[in-house]
Design a protein around this motif. Structure first.
Motif, PDB file in Angstrom:
ATOM      1  N   PRO A  97      24.948  95.456 -50.964  1.00 37.55           N
ATOM      2  CA  PRO A  97      26.396  95.226 -50.933  1.00 37.55           C
ATOM      3  C   PRO A  97      26.940  95.418 -49.526  1.00 37.55           C
ATOM      4  CG  PRO A  97      25.880  97.292 -52.042  1.00 37.55           C
ATOM      5  CD  PRO A  97      24.583  96.600 -51.818  1.00 37.55           C
ATOM      6  N   ALA A  98      27.671  94.399 -49.045  1.00 37.85           N
ATOM      7  CA  ALA A  98      28.069  94.395 -47.631  1.00 37.85           C
ATOM      8  C   ALA A  98      29.568  94.378 -47.417  1.00 37.85           C
ATOM      9  CB  ALA A  98      27.443  93.192 -46.924  1.00 37.85           C
ATOM     10  N   GLY A  99      30.342  93.899 -48.376  1.00 43.86           N
ATOM     11  CA  GLY A  99      31.784  93.811 -48.207  1.00 43.86           C
ATOM     12  C   GLY A  99      32.497  94.215 -49.476  1.00 43.86           C
ATOM     13  N   ALA A 159      24.362  85.242 -46.759  1.00 44.99           N
ATOM     14  CA  ALA A 159      24.648  86.571 -46.208  1.00 44.99           C
ATOM     15  C   ALA A 159      26.141  86.840 -46.114  1.00 44.99           C
ATOM     16  CB  ALA A 159      23.985  86.747 -44.844  1.00 44.99           C
ATOM     17  N   PRO A 160      26.888  86.739 -47.225  1.00 43.65           N
ATOM     18  CA  PRO A 160      28.321  87.038 -47.173  1.00 43.65           C
ATOM     19  C   PRO A 160      28.547  88.492 -46.782  1.00 43.65           C
ATOM     20  CG  PRO A 160      27.572  86.931 -49.452  1.00 43.65           C
ATOM     21  CD  PRO A 160      26.430  86.449 -48.602  1.00 43.65           C
ATOM     22  N   ALA A 161      29.543  88.704 -45.928  1.00 38.09           N
ATOM     23  CA  ALA A 161      29.799  90.042 -45.397  1.00 38.09           C
ATOM     24  C   ALA A 161      31.187  90.510 -45.837  1.00 38.09           C
ATOM     25  CB  ALA A 161      29.641  90.040 -43.880  1.00 38.09           C
ATOM     26  N   ASP A 162      32.075  90.802 -44.898  1.00 36.64           N
ATOM     27  CA  ASP A 162      33.362  91.415 -45.222  1.00 36.64           C
ATOM     28  C   ASP A 162      34.233  90.506 -46.092  1.00 36.64           C
ATOM     29  OD1 ASP A 162      32.358  93.296 -43.502  1.00 36.64           O
ATOM     30  OD2 ASP A 162      34.243  93.611 -42.446  1.00 36.64           O
ATOM     31  N   LEU A 163      35.099  91.170 -46.872  1.00 37.39           N
ATOM     32  CA  LEU A 163      36.041  90.497 -47.758  1.00 37.39           C
ATOM     33  C   LEU A 163      37.454  90.958 -47.438  1.00 37.39           C
ATOM     34  CD1 LEU A 163      34.219  91.034 -51.192  1.00 37.39           C
ATOM     35  CD2 LEU A 163      34.034  89.043 -49.687  1.00 37.39           C
ATOM     36  N   ALA A 164      38.439  90.098 -47.732  1.00 33.21           N
ATOM     37  CA  ALA A 164      39.846  90.485 -47.565  1.00 33.21           C
ATOM     38  C   ALA A 164      40.713  89.600 -48.436  1.00 33.21           C
ATOM     39  CB  ALA A 164      40.276  90.368 -46.105  1.00 33.21           C
ATOM     40  N   GLY A 169      46.999  86.663 -52.865  1.00 29.64           N
ATOM     41  CA  GLY A 169      45.921  86.964 -53.790  1.00 29.64           C
ATOM     42  C   GLY A 169      44.680  86.106 -53.626  1.00 29.64           C
ATOM     43  N   ASN A 170      44.614  85.295 -52.562  1.00 25.71           N
ATOM     44  CA  ASN A 170      43.403  84.532 -52.289  1.00 25.71           C
ATOM     45  C   ASN A 170      42.375  85.446 -51.633  1.00 25.71           C
ATOM     46  OD1 ASN A 170      44.584  81.883 -53.003  1.00 25.71           O
ATOM     47  ND2 ASN A 170      45.828  82.219 -51.174  1.00 25.71           N
ATOM     48  N   LEU A 171      41.118  85.301 -52.030  1.00 28.13           N
ATOM     49  CA  LEU A 171      40.049  86.119 -51.472  1.00 28.13           C
ATOM     50  C   LEU A 171      39.341  85.362 -50.354  1.00 28.13           C
ATOM     51  CD1 LEU A 171      38.345  88.735 -51.650  1.00 28.13           C
ATOM     52  CD2 LEU A 171      36.805  87.484 -53.185  1.00 28.13           C
ATOM     53  N   TYR A 172      39.172  86.036 -49.214  1.00 28.07           N
ATOM     54  CA  TYR A 172      38.489  85.446 -48.067  1.00 28.07           C
ATOM     55  C   TYR A 172      37.138  86.134 -47.881  1.00 28.07           C
ATOM     56  CZ  TYR A 172      42.765  82.988 -46.809  1.00 28.07           C
ATOM     57  OH  TYR A 172      43.853  82.156 -46.818  1.00 28.07           O
ATOM     58  N   ILE A 173      36.129  85.322 -47.535  1.00 30.44           N
ATOM     59  CA  ILE A 173      34.759  85.803 -47.413  1.00 30.44           C
ATOM     60  C   ILE A 173      34.223  85.436 -46.037  1.00 30.44           C
ATOM     61  CG2 ILE A 173      32.416  85.667 -48.354  1.00 30.44           C
ATOM     62  CD1 ILE A 173      33.703  84.553 -50.956  1.00 30.44           C
ATOM     63  N   SER A 174      33.671  86.420 -45.334  1.00 28.03           N
ATOM     64  CA  SER A 174      32.916  86.125 -44.120  1.00 28.03           C
ATOM     65  C   SER A 174      31.545  85.616 -44.548  1.00 28.03           C
ATOM     66  CB  SER A 174      32.758  87.377 -43.257  1.00 28.03           C
ATOM     67  OG  SER A 174      33.907  87.628 -42.513  1.00 28.03           O
ATOM     68  N   ASP A 175      31.390  84.300 -44.533  1.00 33.01           N
ATOM     69  CA  ASP A 175      30.117  83.682 -44.893  1.00 33.01           C
ATOM     70  C   ASP A 175      29.255  83.665 -43.633  1.00 33.01           C
ATOM     71  OD1 ASP A 175      28.139  82.368 -46.231  1.00 33.01           O
ATOM     72  OD2 ASP A 175      29.274  80.539 -46.609  1.00 33.01           O
ATOM     73  N   SER A 176      28.753  84.836 -43.308  1.00 34.67           N
ATOM     74  CA  SER A 176      28.191  85.078 -41.977  1.00 34.67           C
ATOM     75  C   SER A 176      27.031  84.155 -41.635  1.00 34.67           C
ATOM     76  CB  SER A 176      27.739  86.542 -41.876  1.00 34.67           C
ATOM     77  OG  SER A 176      27.221  86.827 -40.609  1.00 34.67           O
ATOM     78  N   GLY A 177      26.110  83.973 -42.571  1.00 26.95           N
ATOM     79  CA  GLY A 177      24.951  83.139 -42.305  1.00 26.95           C
ATOM     80  C   GLY A 177      25.269  81.678 -42.160  1.00 26.95           C
TER      81      GLY A 177
END
Length: 329
Positions: A97-99, A159-164, A169-177
């Motif tokens: 778990p990363a984010g 490799a999804p990382a941080d979330l915000a 109410g929209n979820l954002y994902i750092s889709d790092s890879g």
């Protein structure tokens, strides 16, 4: 959210990659000295009630620290895997778990390096949310990106990382890879909002602009345009306070910086030398070890996930640092 059942936490749980174990306390919470046997907090976030949530990749679980300073296991058995959807999150397995992010009603969302995002509802039940899962070969990009315009569960993440969450109410994902930031709206549709190199930390300012940590600095996304906001080496976790100051964790530099509304940059914690010293004194004279994540509470106190030290440090309004939670001592 309902606490994990005491019967589940009453047993010794093996750590993800070693022989260390954790002892459950008499009230069902994990005793403070054994929380981060190998790892430390990779991302932390507050809910509206003031509980601090976090993820620990190396130890493969999700935790919550309540107002009394007790640590509760929210998800994960401590062993790597992918099991448990539809059941208790405390009995489910996570890989790395990363984010983490908490929505307005207390649901907890967790990104995992097995290329999924899962959510834990207020009853403690874990379910699939986004990502088709599976880890493609590291030397192949085949099938690692896709799904824009469709349902989030079928999207390909890498490799999804941080979330915000944004204000809507929209979820954002750092889709790092995939060198992208993805958004999942209220209907569960995924889109790409920015293409940037290896995104990690995410944060929104009061005007709804998105800030993204990348290896070479912080990018700002506003009205569909991506611009360089600050040039910093390897920033990671990001967080705004109520005054509009942006806090930036720099794990490789062992410091946390603040960027004010005028763009002035200053160190607010850490000397640059790794270590765990400094409690009770000025944060700028304290030592941190690979601080990866930051969060700000309702009072404006800064919390630092000191990943290398297996601790969460707090900096108050006077600039004094203390250890809020230590998982190894």
């Amino acid at each position: 959210m309902r606490a994990a059942p005491a019967a589940v936490l009453a047993a010794l749980v093996a750590a993800a990659c070693g022989s260390a174990a954790r002892q459950a306390g008499p009230e069902g919470h994990i005793e403070a000295g054994a929380a981060f046997a190998q790892g430390g907090p990779d991302q932390i976030a507050f809910d509206r009630a003031g509980n601090l949530y976090g993820v620990d990749c190396q130890d493969s679980w999700i935790f919550r620290i309540d107002s009394a300073g007790r640590l509760w296991i929210v998800g994960g058995t401590g062993e790597q895997g992918f099991t448990g959807n539809g059941g208790s999150a405390a009995q489910a397995q996570f890989t790395c778990p990363a984010g983490i992010a908490v929505d307005g009603v207390g649901n907890v969302f967790v990104s995992d390096h097995d290329n999924r995002v899962r959510w834990i509802d207020r009853r403690g039940v874990v379910r699939a949310f986004a990502g088709a899962g599976g880890i493609p070969p590291l030397d192949s990009l085949a099938g690692s990106f896709g799904g824009d315009g469709g349902p989030a569960r079928g999207a390909h993440l890498r490799a999804p990382a941080d979330l915000a969450f944004d204000a809507h109410g929209n979820l954002y994902i750092s889709d790092s890879g995939n060198n992208a930031v993805r958004r999942i709206d209220a209907e569960g549709t995924v889109t790409t909002v920015a293409k940037v190199e290896q995104p990690s930390g995410l944060a929104f300012d009061a005007h709804g602009a998105l800030y993204i940590a990348t290896p070479h600095g912080i990018e700002r996304v506003a009205r569909g345009s991506v611009t360089l906001y600050a040039r910093l080496a390897h920033p990671d976790g990001l967080a705004f306070d109520a005054r509009g100051n942006l806090y930036v964790a720099q794990p490789m530099a062992n410091v946390v910086r603040r960027i004010d509304r005028q763009g002035a940059v200053a160190i607010v914690a850490g000397t640059g030398m790794p270590g765990e010293a400094g409690d009770g004194g000025p944060a700028v004279r304290a030592r941190l070890t690979t601080p990866e994540t930051v969060a700000v509470d309702a009072r404006g106190d800064l919390y630092i996930g000191d990943q290398g030290g297996g601790a969460i440090r707090r900096v108050d309004g006077r600039g004094v640092i203390t250890t809020f939670f230590s998982g190894r001592s």
